[in-house]
Write a protein that holds these residues in place. Structure first.
Motif, short mmCIF file in Angstrom:
data_model
loop_
_atom_site.label_atom_id
_atom_site.label_comp_id
_atom_site.label_asym_id
_atom_site.label_seq_id
_atom_site.Cartn_x
_atom_site.Cartn_y
_atom_site.Cartn_z
N LEU A 1 -4.01 0.23 8.25
CA LEU A 1 -3.74 -0.85 7.31
C LEU A 1 -2.52 -1.66 7.71
CD1 LEU A 1 -4.55 1.08 4.02
CD2 LEU A 1 -5.88 -0.76 5.04
N ALA A 2 -1.52 -1.00 8.28
CA ALA A 2 -0.35 -1.73 8.76
C ALA A 2 -0.73 -2.66 9.92
CB ALA A 2 0.74 -0.76 9.20
N ARG A 3 -1.61 -2.20 10.78
CA ARG A 3 -2.09 -3.06 11.87
C ARG A 3 -2.85 -4.26 11.34
NH1 ARG A 3 -4.43 2.10 14.20
NH2 ARG A 3 -2.72 3.08 15.36
N ALA A 4 -3.48 -4.09 10.18
CA ALA A 4 -4.24 -5.19 9.58
C ALA A 4 -3.35 -6.19 8.85
CB ALA A 4 -5.27 -4.63 8.60
N GLY A 5 -2.02 -5.95 8.83
CA GLY A 5 -1.09 -6.90 8.26
C GLY A 5 -0.51 -6.54 6.91
N HIS A 6 -0.86 -5.36 6.39
CA HIS A 6 -0.37 -4.95 5.08
C HIS A 6 0.96 -4.20 5.20
CE1 HIS A 6 -4.17 -6.30 3.60
NE2 HIS A 6 -4.84 -5.41 4.32
N THR A 7 1.72 -4.18 4.12
CA THR A 7 2.96 -3.43 4.05
C THR A 7 2.66 -2.04 3.50
OG1 THR A 7 4.23 -5.45 3.66
CG2 THR A 7 5.29 -3.36 3.08
N VAL A 8 2.92 -1.01 4.28
CA VAL A 8 2.44 0.33 3.95
C VAL A 8 3.61 1.30 3.85
CG1 VAL A 8 0.89 2.21 4.62
CG2 VAL A 8 0.29 -0.16 5.19
N THR A 9 3.59 2.12 2.80
CA THR A 9 4.52 3.23 2.66
C THR A 9 3.73 4.52 2.70
OG1 THR A 9 6.03 1.94 1.28
CG2 THR A 9 6.24 4.33 1.17
N GLY A 10 4.06 5.40 3.62
CA GLY A 10 3.39 6.69 3.72
C GLY A 10 4.26 7.78 3.13
N LEU A 11 3.70 8.57 2.23
CA LEU A 11 4.42 9.65 1.56
C LEU A 11 3.81 10.98 2.02
CD1 LEU A 11 6.62 10.20 -0.64
CD2 LEU A 11 4.74 10.30 -2.29
N GLU A 12 4.68 11.86 2.54
CA GLU A 12 4.19 13.14 3.07
C GLU A 12 5.31 14.17 2.96
OE1 GLU A 12 2.26 16.01 4.04
OE2 GLU A 12 1.03 14.22 4.36
N ASP A 13 4.94 15.43 2.65
CA ASP A 13 5.95 16.47 2.54
C ASP A 13 5.82 17.57 3.58
OD1 ASP A 13 3.70 17.74 1.62
OD2 ASP A 13 4.58 18.44 -0.27
N ASP A 14 4.79 17.52 4.41
CA ASP A 14 4.61 18.53 5.44
C ASP A 14 5.42 18.14 6.68
OD1 ASP A 14 3.22 19.59 8.00
OD2 ASP A 14 2.31 20.79 6.40
N PRO A 15 6.39 18.98 7.11
CA PRO A 15 7.26 18.59 8.23
C PRO A 15 6.51 18.30 9.52
CG PRO A 15 8.17 20.48 7.05
CD PRO A 15 6.80 20.27 6.50
N ALA A 16 5.49 19.09 9.82
CA ALA A 16 4.76 18.88 11.07
C ALA A 16 3.99 17.56 11.03
CB ALA A 16 3.80 20.04 11.32
N LEU A 17 3.37 17.26 9.89
CA LEU A 17 2.63 16.00 9.77
C LEU A 17 3.57 14.81 9.78
CD1 LEU A 17 -0.01 17.02 7.07
CD2 LEU A 17 -0.36 16.78 9.54
N LEU A 18 4.74 14.97 9.14
CA LEU A 18 5.74 13.90 9.17
C LEU A 18 6.17 13.60 10.60
CD1 LEU A 18 8.07 14.82 6.17
CD2 LEU A 18 6.94 12.62 6.50
N VAL B 1 0.84 -1.20 0.00
CA VAL B 1 0.00 0.00 0.00
C VAL B 1 0.87 1.25 0.00
CG1 VAL B 1 -1.80 1.28 1.23
CG2 VAL B 1 -1.78 -1.24 1.30
N LEU B 2 0.53 2.21 -0.85
CA LEU B 2 1.14 3.52 -0.85
C LEU B 2 0.09 4.54 -0.46
CD1 LEU B 2 3.44 5.54 -1.51
CD2 LEU B 2 2.62 5.54 -3.88
N ASP B 3 0.34 5.29 0.61
CA ASP B 3 -0.58 6.33 1.07
C ASP B 3 0.06 7.68 0.76
OD1 ASP B 3 -2.43 7.94 2.29
OD2 ASP B 3 -2.34 6.97 4.25
N VAL B 4 -0.43 8.34 -0.28
CA VAL B 4 0.13 9.60 -0.75
C VAL B 4 -0.53 10.75 0.01
CG1 VAL B 4 0.36 11.14 -2.74
CG2 VAL B 4 0.66 8.67 -3.02
N GLY B 5 0.30 11.60 0.63
CA GLY B 5 -0.25 12.65 1.47
C GLY B 5 -0.92 12.04 2.69
N MET B 6 -0.16 11.22 3.43
CA MET B 6 -0.76 10.41 4.50
C MET B 6 -1.20 11.22 5.70
SD MET B 6 2.45 8.64 6.40
CE MET B 6 3.71 9.66 7.17
N GLY B 7 -0.80 12.51 5.79
CA GLY B 7 -1.20 13.31 6.94
C GLY B 7 -0.62 12.78 8.23
N LEU B 8 -1.47 12.58 9.22
CA LEU B 8 -1.03 12.05 10.51
C LEU B 8 -0.79 10.54 10.48
CD1 LEU B 8 -3.47 14.02 12.83
CD2 LEU B 8 -1.08 14.55 12.34
N GLY B 9 -1.11 9.92 9.36
CA GLY B 9 -0.87 8.48 9.22
C GLY B 9 -1.99 7.60 9.74
N THR B 10 -3.17 8.17 9.95
CA THR B 10 -4.27 7.41 10.53
C THR B 10 -4.63 6.19 9.68
OG1 THR B 10 -5.16 9.45 11.46
CG2 THR B 10 -6.65 7.56 11.33
#
Length: 255
Positions: A35-52, A21-30
């Motif tokens: 999805l990671a807790r459900a067993g999937h492999t997740v990549t979160g992409l984010e460019d906002d320093p505070a959200l990162l 899974v790729l989550d583009v603009g993942m925000g806080l990562g909710t």
């Protein structure tokens, strides 16, 4: 949106498959963490320093297995080709991002290239066909007229669509901020990039449009959150109600 996404995943992938899974603009990562807790492999992409920073802090509190299945990459969704190879993901999420992008078509084309054959592209956008509802119900008649004329708004702040409880609007974020997109336009775009629309839902049918302000605690109007979510879930799947929702959740599938 979580229930709608889970429904699409269950319909399109074998039970128990560990999805990429790729989550583009993942925000806080909710959503990514869920999805990671459900067993999937997740990549979160984010460019906002505070959200990162917030997403990374939240990840450190997770069990080791979840931390191993999720990684966070600093970057812009328009540069996915810099970070990843084409066809690297089974699922690409882009929730609450398009409204802050002046020209979404190149972004969407890049996201479609990230999908493996049969992969799912999940979008959450502001509904350009109903953008006059918010200002009109707030008594902003000039804003309602402008929305009726244009159907869209200028780029604005990220909505954090995945960072709030399902269908419940943030009182600090007025409905309608950010550019909106029309269902017909996105349907044509998805077909053109090889990920035609398979399903769509309305999100925040009543919570924003009919009842934009939450009752005050002492107003004598208790909110049954369970009933509210049940009504929103049903309305978001039912015509004509879903067509006037504040947000649209669109699911395209790579051919």
């Amino acid at each position: 949106m979580a229930r709608q996404l889970d429904e699409q995943l269950a319909a399109r992938f074998p039970p128990g498959q560990q999805l990429r899974v790729l989550d583009v603009g993942m925000g806080l990562g909710t959503q990514a963490l869920r999805l990671a807790r459900a067993g999937h492999t997740v990549t979160g992409l984010e460019d906002d320093p505070a959200l990162l920073a917030a997403a990374r802090e939240a990840l450190t509190a997770e069990p080791p297995g979840v931390r191993q299945r999720m990684r966070i990459v600093e970057g812009d969704g328009r540069d996915t080709g810099v970070h990843f190879l084409p066809g690297s993901f089974d699922v690409v999420l882009c929730h609450g991002v398009l409204m802050s992008v002046p020209e979404p078509d190149p972004l969407l084309a890049g996201l479609a290239r990230m999908l493996a054959p049969g992969g799912l592209l999940s979008l959450v956008v502001r509904n350009g066909d109903a953008s006059a509802f918010g200002p009109g119900l707030r008594g902003d008649w000039a804003g309602a007229l402008a929305a009726l004329d244009a159907g869209v708004r200028l780029p604005g702040p990220r909505t954090g669509a995945d960072d709030e409880p399902d269908t419940v609007a943030s009182p600090a974020q007025p409905p309608g901020e950010g550019r909106a997109d029309r269902l017909a336009d996105l349907t044509a775009t998805l077909a053109g990039i090889g990920a035609p629309l398979q399903a769509w839902y309305g999100v925040r049918v009543f919570t924003d449009a009919v009842h934009p302000q939450r009752p005050e605690p002492d107003a004598g109007l208790p909110v049954d959150v369970g009933m509210l979510l049940a009504v929103e879930e049903r309305a978001g799947r039912t015509d004509p109600y879903r067509a006037v929702a504040t947000l649209l959740h669109l699911c395209g599938v790579r051919g």
